[in-house]
Scaffold this motif. Structure first.
Motif: not given
Length: 267
Positions: A84-86, A99-107, A113-118
């Motif tokens: 988790y990055g966020g 931006k400070p509220r950005d979220v990235e989930i990776t595996s 690679p799985l990359i979820l961003g939001g």
């Protein structure tokens, strides 16, 4: 005034103000998070605190498999490990535009690679997305470019991992049921029914492994195997109960309806 502001920035005296703005971004709530995407596509994970930082575990993502109107429109795939990055996470290199509220989930456990961003919209609401893969069926209801999930905290029914066994009953026979639960109680990896007819003979059907049947926060799951279909729920008391529609193994050539129950029996 502008001149003094420039001097203060040059000596680093305004850095605390910038840090304060970043730290004002709320951390996400800890615990189970559940997401819903197009056509009920699931997303599930846990956020916890480790060494004062937010970390992620038990990531399960629904992957489109067939057109939404067909049986088994998607499968649930566990990803371990995942990061988790966020807000609240371990600091990392920030790319331009971050931006400070950005979220990235990776595996990076599979071939791709799985990359979820939001973004973290509030402490209890995220929006996460990923691109459509080349194998997703086209022109039948799935988005053309991007899958988007709305994700919120939710209390999950505790489902024990391991093997569940029990009995099944249909109109002209009885049998046994075996199910295998993985991914911290989020996925049914195997579902198998063996039936014996009252007049003799019988048959069996199964899904998986991997079955990829997602267990919802309320403990429910659904599966298909050819012309067989079942719906079930893990209850808070530790029992699995469900119904099934199966090809009759006793010679009528039609469908039979039945019920089943099971308990956890081993690893």
């Amino acid at each position: 005034m502008l001149r003094w502001a420039s001097i203060l920035v040059a000596f680093g005296l305004l850095a605390p103000l910038a840090s304060a703005r970043v730290s004002a971004v709320p951390r996400p709530a800890l615990g189970d998070w559940e997401g819903v995407g197009p056509h009920g596509l699931p997303l599930s994970f846990v956020l916890a605190k480790l060494h004062r930082k937010v970390v992620l575990s038990n990531l399960v993502v629904g992957l489109p498999l067939n057109c939404p109107a067909k049986p088994t429109p998607w499968v649930a795939a566990p990803f371990k490990p995942a990061e988790y990055g966020g807000p609240g996470a371990q600091p990392r290199i920030r790319l331009p535009g971050w931006k400070p509220r950005d979220v990235e989930i990776t595996s990076f456990t599979g071939r791709f690679p799985l990359i979820l961003g939001g973004r973290l919209l509030t402490r209890r609401h995220m929006s996460l997305s990923t691109g459509i893969g080349s194998r997703v069926p086209k022109h039948c209801g799935w988005p053309k470019k991007t899958i988007v999930w709305s994700v919120r905290p939710a209390k999950r029914v505790a489902v024990q991992t391991g093997t569940w066994t029990g009995s099944a009953t249909v109109s002209d026979g009885t049998g046994t049921l075996t199910a295998k639960v993985i991914a911290a109680g989020r996925v049914v990896d195997l579902f198998k029914v063996e039936l014996t007819c009252t007049a003799g003979g019988g048959g069996s059907f199964q899904s998986g492994p991997p079955a990829g049947e997602f267990i919802s926060a309320g403990g429910a799951f659904e599966g298909w195997a050819y012309s067989n279909h079942w719906q079930a729920r893990f209850g808070a008391a530790g029992a699995l109960t469900g119904t099934l529609e199966a090809s009759d193994p006793c010679g009528t050539g039609g469908q039979v309806s039945g019920t089943f129950t099971a308990q956890r029996s081993g690893p």
